[in-house]
Design an enzyme around this catalytic site. Structure first.
Site, mmCIF file in Angstrom:
data_model
loop_
_atom_site.group_PDB
_atom_site.id
_atom_site.type_symbol
_atom_site.label_atom_id
_atom_site.label_comp_id
_atom_site.label_asym_id
_atom_site.label_seq_id
_atom_site.Cartn_x
_atom_site.Cartn_y
_atom_site.Cartn_z
ATOM 1 N N ARG A 33 0.829 -1.209 0.000
ATOM 2 C CA ARG A 33 0.000 0.000 0.000
ATOM 3 C C ARG A 33 0.862 1.258 0.000
ATOM 4 O O ARG A 33 0.504 2.268 -0.614
ATOM 5 C CB ARG A 33 -0.949 -0.040 1.206
ATOM 6 C CG ARG A 33 -2.054 -1.104 1.011
ATOM 7 C CD ARG A 33 -2.730 -1.490 2.311
ATOM 8 N NE ARG A 33 -3.868 -2.382 2.121
ATOM 9 C CZ ARG A 33 -3.773 -3.724 1.982
ATOM 10 N NH1 ARG A 33 -2.582 -4.316 1.989
ATOM 11 N NH2 ARG A 33 -4.858 -4.458 1.806
ATOM 12 N N GLY B 207 -0.996 -12.349 -4.384
ATOM 13 C CA GLY B 207 -2.438 -12.079 -4.456
ATOM 14 C C GLY B 207 -2.733 -10.615 -4.170
ATOM 15 O O GLY B 207 -3.608 -10.012 -4.798
ATOM 16 N N ARG C 176 -5.633 -18.996 -7.862
ATOM 17 C CA ARG C 176 -6.390 -18.333 -6.784
ATOM 18 C C ARG C 176 -7.592 -17.560 -7.331
ATOM 19 O O ARG C 176 -7.527 -16.988 -8.421
ATOM 20 C CB ARG C 176 -5.445 -17.431 -5.980
ATOM 21 C CG ARG C 176 -4.390 -18.272 -5.286
ATOM 22 C CD ARG C 176 -3.418 -17.460 -4.508
ATOM 23 N NE ARG C 176 -4.034 -16.801 -3.372
ATOM 24 C CZ ARG C 176 -3.391 -15.974 -2.568
ATOM 25 N NH1 ARG C 176 -2.120 -15.710 -2.787
ATOM 26 N NH2 ARG C 176 -4.008 -15.422 -1.553
ATOM 27 N N SER D 217 -12.269 -9.486 3.983
ATOM 28 C CA SER D 217 -11.107 -9.528 3.093
ATOM 29 C C SER D 217 -10.555 -8.131 2.863
ATOM 30 O O SER D 217 -11.217 -7.273 2.268
ATOM 31 C CB SER D 217 -11.455 -10.153 1.743
ATOM 32 O OG SER D 217 -10.391 -9.901 0.839
ATOM 33 N N GLN E 191 -8.091 -7.464 0.954
ATOM 34 C CA GLN E 191 -7.729 -7.284 -0.451
ATOM 35 C C GLN E 191 -8.940 -6.813 -1.250
ATOM 36 O O GLN E 191 -8.832 -5.920 -2.096
ATOM 37 C CB GLN E 191 -7.177 -8.592 -1.022
ATOM 38 C CG GLN E 191 -5.824 -8.947 -0.407
ATOM 39 C CD GLN E 191 -5.267 -10.259 -0.901
ATOM 40 O OE1 GLN E 191 -5.928 -10.992 -1.633
ATOM 41 N NE2 GLN E 191 -4.053 -10.566 -0.498
ATOM 42 N N SER F 162 -11.591 -6.714 8.584
ATOM 43 C CA SER F 162 -10.336 -7.240 8.032
ATOM 44 C C SER F 162 -9.240 -6.227 8.351
ATOM 45 O O SER F 162 -9.527 -5.115 8.826
ATOM 46 C CB SER F 162 -10.466 -7.434 6.524
ATOM 47 O OG SER F 162 -10.763 -6.200 5.912
ATOM 48 N N ASP G 145 -2.974 -15.431 8.312
ATOM 49 C CA ASP G 145 -1.682 -15.746 7.692
ATOM 50 C C ASP G 145 -0.752 -16.502 8.640
ATOM 51 O O ASP G 145 0.271 -17.039 8.224
ATOM 52 C CB ASP G 145 -0.988 -14.457 7.226
ATOM 53 C CG ASP G 145 -1.740 -13.792 6.083
ATOM 54 O OD1 ASP G 145 -2.520 -14.491 5.396
ATOM 55 O OD2 ASP G 145 -1.562 -12.582 5.879
ATOM 56 N N LYS H 142 -5.237 -19.847 -0.316
ATOM 57 C CA LYS H 142 -4.040 -19.016 -0.130
ATOM 58 C C LYS H 142 -2.959 -19.508 -1.103
ATOM 59 O O LYS H 142 -3.271 -20.158 -2.088
ATOM 60 C CB LYS H 142 -3.583 -19.084 1.335
ATOM 61 C CG LYS H 142 -4.564 -18.405 2.297
ATOM 62 C CD LYS H 142 -4.588 -16.895 2.079
ATOM 63 C CE LYS H 142 -5.532 -16.200 3.049
ATOM 64 N NZ LYS H 142 -5.720 -14.779 2.699
#
Ligand code: S3P
Length: 662
Positions: A25, A92, A121, A168, A170, A194, A316, A343
């Site tokens: 980011r 991802g 994915r 999520s 993402q 998230s 994770d 994942k």
């Protein structure tokens, strides 16, 4: 804690690399802001390189990644369509965030590609809401496959309120980026919060978004200010060392400057619940994120249940927690974690299969796993499927004395934690009588040109049944990629060459450490004449040498190795357990080199000419190839190669026995 004779003591200070989520980011927001942003502490790993590469391909001014650099942001509208596909590698986060950005840039088109794992994915989770906003997204694979390759067409978008069934970051990040790029409003609601780095970082950049109880609202027409950023250490990477300390018998590890954002600290809560002693020191806020130093020590570990709202906070870290559960007394159940199946690998299947291969009782659940733990020694071989977090989680188990665990692909840690094996070696390093059981054995073989280092090292590795590291293969791999990216070698600088480095990882074969390019073996091309002609140009670049040395050190920290090359016993492995320096009369070296090159016995005139060349090269190399002070010199002029190899093997066996306390 296994019932080991000698206590396993950890100690030291670990500074894990920068947080991966924040690093992606930081680059994206710096690129799309107006003006310069200084970025410090970014994670220099393959995943983050993929984001840097994608932004550069769209015209952003992202310099080579380092610990401290400036991105001159030119505004979101300055981004153009990339000329070729965006290679997202294994990442991802790169794919999903960049797809959101492209979707909101009307008139831009980008094709997204990735490695085999990433291509499997699911991308519908971003494609569906982005399409609802008005973007066009095509999947190029088989009917019904919603993975890469994927083509995203940016369009004028309309506002969206998206209620996600799963938490999520993402997906949330992709929609917010689409909203920022297109100027449209975006609201995202989630069942649990998230990770919220996007929100924190955008608020710091003057974006007027509102964080609600169940999500986030981005009003239309927002602009981003350029802001300096310091990336804290990654709590997911820190968890490997917190787990190691929890599993020790004594001692403690200080893990510094870790991001302690509450959306990321689930694993610490779980480890505490299992019995680990975790204290937080030097807490403060850096760039909008809580940061602190973890001080972690062992405890009597017992099983636990991990599920529900805790899962997004430790998603994770579940591979590491599952490995800790294998050593904790009782039955641990992980549930509500179906996301693990999509994942970098199907982490439910892969964890259970690997734990079983080590002798642990474990079963798959549709949305998690069941692990029956006990204090015991584990042994066996781990298949990582190229998944960095599996390699590191089992690497921690493998570092416990009494466990004998081999890992097929230790090099895949480059995705998120390139220096993991070195840091692990530091945490368990022998100091006087501390545990030495699992410290890998490094045998360093050095010597002048044509002293037979490489063939000797290979042979010694065979006989000792350990891995041979050929540093030259890494020079060849990066030379091949440099040639492909920039066909005129005159234009090469160390920075340009190193820009390809993130595509190279390594894995262990039976007896060697094998460099891989984009996850594939390209040995034949690496040995080809085009590479041979340019490899010395690359090997002269100090920064490239540093990079190769880092790869070689990482391999030496992961497994027992025999390494040959210049500087090996001095600069690369100054603490190698055994250092051998091979010397031979220049005439004899010239003779051997010519036999190898010509495939016949050379005559005296030929040997004389080659001898002159070698002596000249020796004087050029003199500074570089001085023997380490603690090296054992073997003069090979009048011994056969068999005898020389026998001597080194005998020395190595004695060293190994001494280290392992036999
Ligand atoms: C990430 C979000 C999480 C996490 C991943 C990084 C991010 O994925 O597992 O490693 O940086 O946004 P999801 O958004 O799929 O939960």
């Amino acid at each position: 804690m296994t019932g080991r004779a000698a206590p396993f003591v950890v100690h030291g200070i670990i500074r894990p690399p920068g947080d991966k989520s924040i690093s992606h980011r930081a680059l994206i927001f710096a690129a799309i802001a107006d003006g310069p942003s200084r970025v410090r502490g970014v994670l220099e790993s393959a995943d983050v390189q993929a984001t840097a590469g994608a932004l550069r391909a769209m015209g952003a001014d992202i310099p080579a990644l380092s610990d401290d650099f400036v991105v001159n942001g030119r505004g979101i509208a300055s981004l153009h369509s990339p000329e070729s596909a965006l290679d997202c590698g294994n990442s991802g986060t790169t794919t999903r965030l960049m797809a959101g950005l492209v979707a909101g840039l009307a008139g831009r088109v980008a094709r997204f590609e990735g490695d085999a794992s990433l291509s499997r994915r699911p991308m519908r989770r971003i494609a569906a809401p982005l399409t609802d906003m008005g973007a066009r997204i095509e999947f190029e694979g088989a009917e019904g496959h919603d993975g890469l390759p994927m083509r995203v067409h940016g369009m004028p978008l309309s506002a969206i309120t998206f209620v996600n069934a799963h938490a999520s970051a993402q997906v949330k990040g992709a929609l917010i980026l689409a909203g920022l790029a297109s100027g449209s409003g975006v609201a995202v609601q989630e069942p649990q919060r998230s990770r919220d780095h996007t929100e924190r970082m955008l608020l710091a950049r003057g974006v007027q978004l509102t964080v609600t109880d169940d999500g986030v609202v981005l009003p239309p027409a927002q602009t981003l200010n350029a802001v300096d950023v310091v990336v804290p250490a990654d709590p997911s990477s820190a968890t490997f060392f917190a787990a190691l300390a929890a599993l020790a018998d004594a001692g403690k590890l200080r893990i510094e400057q870790v991001c302690l954002n509450p959306t990321r600290t689930g694993a610490l809560d779980v480890l505490r619940r299992m019995g680990a002693r975790i204290a937080v020191d030097e807490e403060r806020v850096v760039g909008g994120e809580p940061v602190g130093t973890l001080v972690v020590g062992p405890g009597v570990l017992t099983a636990t249940a991990i599920g529900g709202a805790e899962i997004p906070r430790c998603i994770d870290e579940l591979p590491m927690l599952a490995c800790v559960a294998a050593m904790a007394v009782g039955e641990t159940r992980i549930t509500d974690a179906g996301e693990l199946r999509v994942k970098e690998s199907d982490r439910i299947r892969a964890m259970v299969e690997n734990l079983r291969a080590l002798g642990v009782e474990a079963d798959e659940l549709p949305d998690g796993m069941r692990i029956v733990g006990a204090r015991r020694a584990l042994s066996g071989h781990v298949v990582t499927h190229g998944d960095h977090r599996l390699a590191m989680a089992f690497g921690v188990l493998g570092a416990l004395p009494g466990n004998a665990i081999t890992i097929d692909d230790p090099g895949c840690v480059a995705v998120s934690y390139p220096t993991f094996w070195q840091d692990l070696a530091v945490a368990v390093a022998p100091s006087s009588e501390r545990s030495v059981g699992r410290t890998p054995l490094v045998i360093a073989i050095d010597g002048p040109a044509a002293s037979g280092k490489s063939s000797t090292a290979q042979w010694v590795a065979q006989l000792l049944q350990v891995h041979h590291v050929d540093s030259g293969a890494f020079y060849r791999a990066i030379t091949l990629l440099a040639l492909e990216a920039h066909p005129s070698p005159e234009t090469w600088t160390a920075e340009r060459v190193l820009a390809q480095a993130h595509r190279i990882s390594w894995r262990l074969t039976e007896r060697s450490v094998l460099p891989m390019i984009d996850g594939a073996v390209r040995d034949e091309e690496m040995r080809g004449s085009a590479v041979t002609r340019q490899v010395s140009r690359v090997a002269q670049m100090a920064l490239v040498r540093q990079w190769v040395n880092d790869q070689v050190r990482a391999a030496g920290a992961a497994t027992d190795v025999v390494v040959d090359g210049r500087d090996i016993g001095t600069a690369v492995f100054p603490t190698a357990a055994l250092k051998v320096f091979l010397v031979a009369d220049p005439w004899e070296r010239a003779r051997r080199r010519l036999i190898q090159r010509l495939g016949r016995r050379p005559n005296d005139a030929e040997i004389a000419e080659e001898t002159e060349a070698l002596v000249a090269r020796d004087s050029l190399d003199a500074a570089q190839s001085a023997p380490a002070r603690d090296a054992i010199t073997i003069d090979t002029t009048i011994v056969t190669q068999e005898e020389q190899v026998e001597r080194i093997v005998a020395l190595a066996k004695a060293t190994r026995d001494r280290l392992r306390g036999h």
